[in-house]
Design an enzyme around this catalytic site. Structure first.
Site, PDB file in Angstrom:
ATOM      1  N   ARG A   1      -9.803   0.375   8.711  1.00 54.68           N
ATOM      2  CA  ARG A   1      -9.333  -0.967   9.052  1.00 54.68           C
ATOM      3  C   ARG A   1     -10.394  -1.763   9.797  1.00 54.68           C
ATOM      4  O   ARG A   1     -10.159  -2.910  10.135  1.00 54.68           O
ATOM      5  CB  ARG A   1      -8.118  -0.849   9.957  1.00 54.68           C
ATOM      6  CG  ARG A   1      -6.773  -1.135   9.268  1.00 54.68           C
ATOM      7  CD  ARG A   1      -5.708  -0.900  10.317  1.00 54.68           C
ATOM      8  NE  ARG A   1      -4.473  -1.546  10.109  1.00 54.68           N
ATOM      9  CZ  ARG A   1      -3.414  -0.998   9.512  1.00 54.68           C
ATOM     10  NH1 ARG A   1      -3.490   0.205   8.961  1.00 54.68           N
ATOM     11  NH2 ARG A   1      -2.284  -1.656   9.440  1.00 54.68           N
TER      12      ARG A   1
ATOM     13  N   ARG B   1      11.765  -5.032   5.186  1.00 49.34           N
ATOM     14  CA  ARG B   1      11.420  -3.647   4.833  1.00 49.34           C
ATOM     15  C   ARG B   1      12.300  -2.633   5.552  1.00 49.34           C
ATOM     16  O   ARG B   1      12.592  -2.759   6.737  1.00 49.34           O
ATOM     17  CB  ARG B   1       9.960  -3.401   5.212  1.00 49.34           C
ATOM     18  CG  ARG B   1       9.542  -1.939   5.206  1.00 49.34           C
ATOM     19  CD  ARG B   1       8.066  -1.772   5.116  1.00 49.34           C
ATOM     20  NE  ARG B   1       7.342  -2.200   6.305  1.00 49.34           N
ATOM     21  CZ  ARG B   1       6.008  -2.164   6.395  1.00 49.34           C
ATOM     22  NH1 ARG B   1       5.270  -1.753   5.367  1.00 49.34           N
ATOM     23  NH2 ARG B   1       5.412  -2.541   7.491  1.00 49.34           N
TER      24      ARG B   1
ATOM     25  N   LYS C   1       0.826  -1.215   0.000  1.00 52.45           N
ATOM     26  CA  LYS C   1       0.000   0.000   0.000  1.00 52.45           C
ATOM     27  C   LYS C   1       0.862   1.268   0.000  1.00 52.45           C
ATOM     28  O   LYS C   1       0.638   2.183  -0.792  1.00 52.45           O
ATOM     29  CB  LYS C   1      -0.933   0.026   1.238  1.00 52.45           C
ATOM     30  CG  LYS C   1      -1.847  -1.191   1.343  1.00 52.45           C
ATOM     31  CD  LYS C   1      -2.740  -1.150   2.583  1.00 52.45           C
ATOM     32  CE  LYS C   1      -1.996  -1.131   3.903  1.00 52.45           C
ATOM     33  NZ  LYS C   1      -1.253  -2.385   4.206  1.00 52.45           N
TER      34      LYS C   1
ATOM     35  N   ARG D   1      -0.443  -8.863  13.414  1.00 51.12           N
ATOM     36  CA  ARG D   1      -1.037  -7.878  12.502  1.00 51.12           C
ATOM     37  C   ARG D   1      -1.844  -8.568  11.403  1.00 51.12           C
ATOM     38  O   ARG D   1      -2.892  -8.077  10.983  1.00 51.12           O
ATOM     39  CB  ARG D   1       0.049  -6.973  11.917  1.00 51.12           C
ATOM     40  CG  ARG D   1       0.558  -5.963  12.970  1.00 51.12           C
ATOM     41  CD  ARG D   1       1.978  -5.491  12.722  1.00 51.12           C
ATOM     42  NE  ARG D   1       2.118  -4.779  11.486  1.00 51.12           N
ATOM     43  CZ  ARG D   1       3.290  -4.594  10.872  1.00 51.12           C
ATOM     44  NH1 ARG D   1       4.406  -5.056  11.403  1.00 51.12           N
ATOM     45  NH2 ARG D   1       3.336  -3.922   9.743  1.00 51.12           N
TER      46      ARG D   1
ATOM     47  N   ARG E   1      11.042  -0.362  11.232  1.00 50.13           N
ATOM     48  CA  ARG E   1      10.001  -0.168  12.233  1.00 50.13           C
ATOM     49  C   ARG E   1      10.111  -1.174  13.365  1.00 50.13           C
ATOM     50  O   ARG E   1      10.395  -2.342  13.116  1.00 50.13           O
ATOM     51  CB  ARG E   1       8.628  -0.280  11.567  1.00 50.13           C
ATOM     52  CG  ARG E   1       8.240   0.983  10.831  1.00 50.13           C
ATOM     53  CD  ARG E   1       7.069   0.783   9.932  1.00 50.13           C
ATOM     54  NE  ARG E   1       5.961   0.034  10.532  1.00 50.13           N
ATOM     55  CZ  ARG E   1       4.842  -0.227   9.889  1.00 50.13           C
ATOM     56  NH1 ARG E   1       4.673   0.216   8.654  1.00 50.13           N
ATOM     57  NH2 ARG E   1       3.888  -0.911  10.473  1.00 50.13           N
TER      58      ARG E   1
HETATM   59  P1  ADP Z   1       2.255  -1.814   3.224  1.00 49.69           P
HETATM   60  O1  ADP Z   1       2.258  -0.302   3.174  1.00 49.69           O
HETATM   61  O2  ADP Z   1       1.050  -2.402   2.558  1.00 49.69           O
HETATM   62  O3  ADP Z   1       2.457  -2.351   4.606  1.00 49.69           O
HETATM   63  P2  ADP Z   1       4.829  -1.596   1.786  1.00 49.69           P
HETATM   64  O4  ADP Z   1       4.481  -0.792   0.584  1.00 49.69           O
HETATM   65  O5  ADP Z   1       5.572  -0.923   2.862  1.00 49.69           O
HETATM   66  O6  ADP Z   1       3.494  -2.321   2.365  1.00 49.69           O
HETATM   67  O7  ADP Z   1       5.646  -2.886   1.298  1.00 49.69           O
HETATM   68  C1  ADP Z   1       6.208  -3.814   2.235  1.00 49.69           C
HETATM   69  C2  ADP Z   1       7.593  -4.234   1.759  1.00 49.69           C
HETATM   70  O8  ADP Z   1       7.483  -5.043   0.601  1.00 49.69           O
HETATM   71  C3  ADP Z   1       8.511  -3.069   1.390  1.00 49.69           C
HETATM   72  O9  ADP Z   1       9.835  -3.389   1.774  1.00 49.69           O
HETATM   73  C4  ADP Z   1       8.383  -2.978  -0.145  1.00 49.69           C
HETATM   74  O10 ADP Z   1       9.590  -2.496  -0.745  1.00 49.69           O
HETATM   75  C5  ADP Z   1       8.112  -4.426  -0.534  1.00 49.69           C
HETATM   76  N1  ADP Z   1       7.164  -4.552  -1.646  1.00 49.69           N
HETATM   77  C6  ADP Z   1       6.111  -3.736  -1.940  1.00 49.69           C
HETATM   78  N2  ADP Z   1       5.440  -4.203  -3.028  1.00 49.69           N
HETATM   79  C7  ADP Z   1       6.080  -5.333  -3.419  1.00 49.69           C
HETATM   80  C8  ADP Z   1       5.864  -6.270  -4.507  1.00 49.69           C
HETATM   81  N3  ADP Z   1       4.838  -6.116  -5.368  1.00 49.69           N
HETATM   82  N4  ADP Z   1       6.736  -7.309  -4.603  1.00 49.69           N
HETATM   83  C9  ADP Z   1       7.755  -7.467  -3.701  1.00 49.69           C
HETATM   84  N5  ADP Z   1       8.006  -6.614  -2.678  1.00 49.69           N
HETATM   85  C10 ADP Z   1       7.176  -5.565  -2.535  1.00 49.69           C
HETATM   86  P1  ADP Z   2       1.051  -1.950   7.879  1.00 49.44           P
HETATM   87  O1  ADP Z   2       0.394  -1.442   6.657  1.00 49.44           O
HETATM   88  O2  ADP Z   2       2.443  -2.425   7.654  1.00 49.44           O
HETATM   89  O3  ADP Z   2       0.208  -2.907   8.685  1.00 49.44           O
HETATM   90  P2  ADP Z   2       0.602   0.634   9.211  1.00 49.44           P
HETATM   91  O4  ADP Z   2       1.750   1.565   9.163  1.00 49.44           O
HETATM   92  O5  ADP Z   2      -0.567   0.891   8.345  1.00 49.44           O
HETATM   93  O6  ADP Z   2       1.202  -0.812   8.971  1.00 49.44           O
HETATM   94  O7  ADP Z   2       0.068   0.503  10.706  1.00 49.44           O
HETATM   95  C1  ADP Z   2       0.933   0.253  11.796  1.00 49.44           C
HETATM   96  C2  ADP Z   2       0.115   0.085  13.070  1.00 49.44           C
HETATM   97  O8  ADP Z   2      -0.581   1.314  13.347  1.00 49.44           O
HETATM   98  C3  ADP Z   2      -0.972  -0.975  13.012  1.00 49.44           C
HETATM   99  O9  ADP Z   2      -0.496  -2.277  13.323  1.00 49.44           O
HETATM  100  C4  ADP Z   2      -1.974  -0.446  14.063  1.00 49.44           C
HETATM  101  O10 ADP Z   2      -1.524  -0.714  15.380  1.00 49.44           O
HETATM  102  C5  ADP Z   2      -1.885   1.057  13.863  1.00 49.44           C
HETATM  103  N1  ADP Z   2      -2.871   1.561  12.870  1.00 49.44           N
HETATM  104  C6  ADP Z   2      -2.608   2.162  11.676  1.00 49.44           C
HETATM  105  N2  ADP Z   2      -3.754   2.499  11.049  1.00 49.44           N
HETATM  106  C7  ADP Z   2      -4.765   2.105  11.863  1.00 49.44           C
HETATM  107  C8  ADP Z   2      -6.192   2.154  11.772  1.00 49.44           C
HETATM  108  N3  ADP Z   2      -6.813   2.678  10.696  1.00 49.44           N
HETATM  109  N4  ADP Z   2      -6.904   1.649  12.802  1.00 49.44           N
HETATM  110  C9  ADP Z   2      -6.322   1.118  13.902  1.00 49.44           C
HETATM  111  N5  ADP Z   2      -4.979   1.020  14.037  1.00 49.44           N
HETATM  112  C10 ADP Z   2      -4.208   1.517  13.037  1.00 49.44           C
END
Ligand code: ADP
Ligand code: ADP
Ligand code: ZN
Length: 216
Positions: free
Chosen positions: A88, A127, A13, A172, A161
Site C-alpha cells: 500500500r 458491505r 479486491k 481511507r 466492519r
Molecule cells: P475491497 O476488498 O477492495 O475493499 P470488496 O471486495 O470487499 O472490496 O467489495 C466491497 C463491496 O462492494 C462488497 O460489499 C462487495 O460485495 C461489493 N462489490 C464488489 N465488487 C463489486 C462490483 N464489481 N460491483 C458492485 N459491487 C461490488
Molecule cells: P479495504 O480494502 O476495504 O481498504 P483492508 O481490509 O485492506 O480494507 O484494510 C483495512 C485497514 O487495515 C486499512 O484501512 C489500514 O488501516 C490497515 N491495512 C491493511 N493493509 C495495510 C497495509 N498493507 N499497510 C498499511 N495498513 C494496512
C-alpha cells in the site's frame, strides 16, 4: 503464480481474490484480514494497529512487511498467492521486491482495478460478510439468494466492519490516493501492471481478471 490486486477500498479486491483462490488454488493474503484478526486476538500488533485502522489511516510499513514476510513462508503459499491490500506504499513495494528475491520468488502480475471514488462509498457502507464463513455480501449489489441466509454455509449472522462508515471511508480514500496510487507508476515501469475496469458488474470483473491471468 503470484499476483497483486491493487485498488482503493471497495474496489472489489476481496471479492475477486476469493474467486481466484477457489478457481486456481492460490491463497488469498489480505493484510486487512490479518490485522483485524490481530486486533480481535489482542496481540501486540493488534494493539498497535487498532486506533490507526479505526481512523482510516495506514498502519506502519514495518508491521505489515513483517506479517507478509512470515506468511509467504508458510507451505500453503508455495503454489502461489494473491496479495489483497498489500503493498500500500512504495516502501512496502520495495520491501516486497527484496523479500521475494531473497526467498527465490517472483511477482508475476499486478492487476489494477480501476474504479471511481464516489461509488466506492456506497459499496463500502453496504458491505457485510457472513460471520461464519466470511463470504462477502452487499446490501444492493450482492444480496444472499435467500434474505438473511448465507449462500455458502446457511449461517444467518452477518458482520460489518467498524471502519466501514462514510467518514472513515473518506480518510481511507485519501490515504489510497496519497500513499498507494503511486504504485500504479511503480509497477507500470516494471512492466508487470495490467489494468481492468472495476466498475463493471462482479462477474464481468472476474472475466476480465481471468483473461489477464490466462495470458500470464
Ligand atoms: P475491497 O476488498 O477492495 O475493499 P470488496 O471486495 O470487499 O472490496 O467489495 C466491497 C463491496 O462492494 C462488497 O460489499 C462487495 O460485495 C461489493 N462489490 C464488489 N465488487 C463489486 C462490483 N464489481 N460491483 C458492485 N459491487 C461490488
Ligand atoms: P479495504 O480494502 O476495504 O481498504 P483492508 O481490509 O485492506 O480494507 O484494510 C483495512 C485497514 O487495515 C486499512 O484501512 C489500514 O488501516 C490497515 N491495512 C491493511 N493493509 C495495510 C497495509 N498493507 N499497510 C498499511 N495498513 C494496512
Ligand atoms: Zn457463510
Amino acid at each position: 503464480m503470484n499476483l497483486i490486486l491493487l485498488g482503493p477500498p471497495g474496489a472489489g479486491k476481496g471479492t475477486q481474490a476469493k474467486r481466484i483462490e477457489e478457481a486456481r488454488g492460490l491463497v488469498q493474503l489480505s493484510t486487512g484480514d490479518m490485522l483485524r484478526a490481530a486486533v480481535k486476538a489482542g496481540t501486540e500488533v493488534g494493539m498497535k494497529a487498532k486506533a490507526v485502522m479505526e481512523a482510516g489511516e495506514l498502519v506502519s510499513d514495518d508491521i505489515v512487511i513483517g506479517i507478509i514476510s512470515d506468511r509467504v513462508d508458510e507451505p500453503d503459499c508455495a503454489d502461489g498467492f494473491i496479495l489483497d491490500g498489500f503493498p500500500r506504499t512504495v516502501a512496502q513495494a520495495e520491501a516486497l521486491d527484496t523479500l521475494l528475491t531473497e526467498k527465490g520468488k517472483t511477482m508475476d502480475v499486478v492487476i489494477e482495478m480501476q474504479v471511481e471514488d464516489d461509488p466506492l462509498v456506497g459499496r463500502i457502507t453496504g458491505r457485510s460478510t457472513c460471520a461464519k464463513c466470511g463470504e462477502g455480501y452487499h446490501d444492493e449489489f450482492k444480496k444472499p439468494k435467500v434474505e438473511g441466509v448465507c449462500d455458502k454455509c446457511g449461517h444467518t449472522e452477518f458482520s460489518r466492519r467498524a471502519d466501514d462508515n462514510e467518514e472513515t471511508v473518506r480518510s481511507r480514500l485519501s490515504a489510497y490516493h496519497a500513499q498507494t496510487a503511486p504504485l500504479i507508476g511503480y509497477y507500470g515501469e516494471k512492466g508487470t501492471l495490467k489494468s481492468i475496469d472495476g466498475m463493471a458488474a462482479i462477474d464481468d470483473v472476474t472475466a476480465q481478471i481471468n483473461a489477464v491471468l490466462d495470458a500470464v
